[in-house]
Motif scaffolding. Structure first.
Motif, PDB file in Angstrom:
ATOM      1  N   GLN A  64       4.329 -11.012  -0.166  1.00  0.00           N
ATOM      2  CA  GLN A  64       3.121 -11.941   0.254  1.00  0.00           C
ATOM      3  C   GLN A  64       3.082 -13.234  -0.195  1.00  0.00           C
ATOM      4  O   GLN A  64       2.823 -14.310   0.442  1.00  0.00           O
ATOM      5  N   PRO A 116       4.365  -6.781   8.716  1.00  0.00           N
ATOM      6  CA  PRO A 116       3.086  -6.630   9.447  1.00  0.00           C
ATOM      7  C   PRO A 116       2.648  -5.767   8.748  1.00  0.00           C
ATOM      8  O   PRO A 116       1.021  -5.576   8.378  1.00  0.00           O
ATOM      9  N   ARG A 117       2.954  -4.347   9.005  1.00  0.00           N
ATOM     10  CA  ARG A 117       2.352  -3.327   8.483  1.00  0.00           C
ATOM     11  C   ARG A 117       2.042  -3.289   6.855  1.00  0.00           C
ATOM     12  O   ARG A 117       0.949  -3.114   6.260  1.00  0.00           O
ATOM     13  N   ARG A 119       1.660  -6.254   5.195  1.00  0.00           N
ATOM     14  CA  ARG A 119       0.605  -7.110   4.965  1.00  0.00           C
ATOM     15  C   ARG A 119      -0.921  -6.341   5.156  1.00  0.00           C
ATOM     16  O   ARG A 119      -1.761  -6.694   4.345  1.00  0.00           O
ATOM     17  N   ARG A 120      -1.050  -5.677   6.153  1.00  0.00           N
ATOM     18  CA  ARG A 120      -2.313  -4.676   6.415  1.00  0.00           C
ATOM     19  C   ARG A 120      -2.549  -3.815   5.219  1.00  0.00           C
ATOM     20  O   ARG A 120      -3.645  -3.729   4.687  1.00  0.00           O
ATOM     21  N   HIS A 121      -1.370  -3.104   4.739  1.00  0.00           N
ATOM     22  CA  HIS A 121      -1.565  -2.333   3.576  1.00  0.00           C
ATOM     23  C   HIS A 121      -1.938  -2.894   2.128  1.00  0.00           C
ATOM     24  O   HIS A 121      -2.600  -2.498   1.490  1.00  0.00           O
ATOM     25  N   ARG A 123      -3.592  -5.677   2.106  1.00  0.00           N
ATOM     26  CA  ARG A 123      -5.050  -6.046   2.155  1.00  0.00           C
ATOM     27  C   ARG A 123      -5.795  -4.925   1.911  1.00  0.00           C
ATOM     28  O   ARG A 123      -6.798  -5.185   0.957  1.00  0.00           O
TER      29      ARG A 123
END
Length: 163
Positions: A64, A116-117, A119-121, A123
């Motif tokens: 990231q 994308p998953r 990135r959510r994880h 966070r």
């Protein structure tokens, strides 16, 4: 000693444990070692509750913050041995947290990208780690926490350059 619970308990030998000699309580290396053991356990247990490991967090954060990279680059960035990186990446890929694609400059290697998953994880894991650091550093004020991080960074940078 018989009946000395501190000698057998989880804090046995801890710098603040009853009976710890002052010469040990004054040794930064011992204090760092003792705190590292407690910190590692706290973070590992907290991340496990979020179905993650330290290495998962390190790789996702690297991707990231620094962008895509090869396995070798990720190993250097995160401090994970190259021999362990394949397993970590397999775990992350199985969960659709990273994507692998052939390197256009060298088809023999892959470039790893956070999905994308992922990135959510990440966070979610950031929140978990922030809460764990609040627990770890509870006795320190925000200014003291910043000072501690600055001092530890300076020490690590010095020893990384000289070793």
């Amino acid at each position: 000693m018989i009946g000395d619970e501190a000698a057998d308990g989880p804090d046995a030998g801890a710098p603040g444990a009853p009976g710890t000699p002052d010469r040990l309580r004054r040794r930064a290396s011992r204090l760092l070692s003792q705190l590292t053991m407690r910190s590692d356990r706290l973070i590992a247990e907290g991340l496990a509750r979020a179905d993650a490991r330290n290495w998962h967090y390190a790789v996702l954060a690297s991707l990231q913050d620094l962008g895509p990279g090869s396995q070798a680059e990720l190993s250097r960035r995160s401090g994970i041995f190259r021999s362990d990186m394949v397993g970590v990446l397999n775990e992350l890929a199985e969960r659709d947290l990273v994507e692998r694609a052939p390197d256009p400059d060298d088809r023999r290697r892959n470039i790893i990208t956070i999905s994308p998953r992922g990135r959510r994880h990440l966070r979610l894991l950031d929140k978990v780690v922030d809460d764990l650091h609040d627990e770890l550093l509870a006795p320190l004020s925000p200014v003291e926490r910043d000072q501690l991080v600055q001092l530890l960074t300076r020490l690590l940078d010095h020893h990384t350059r000289t070793s």
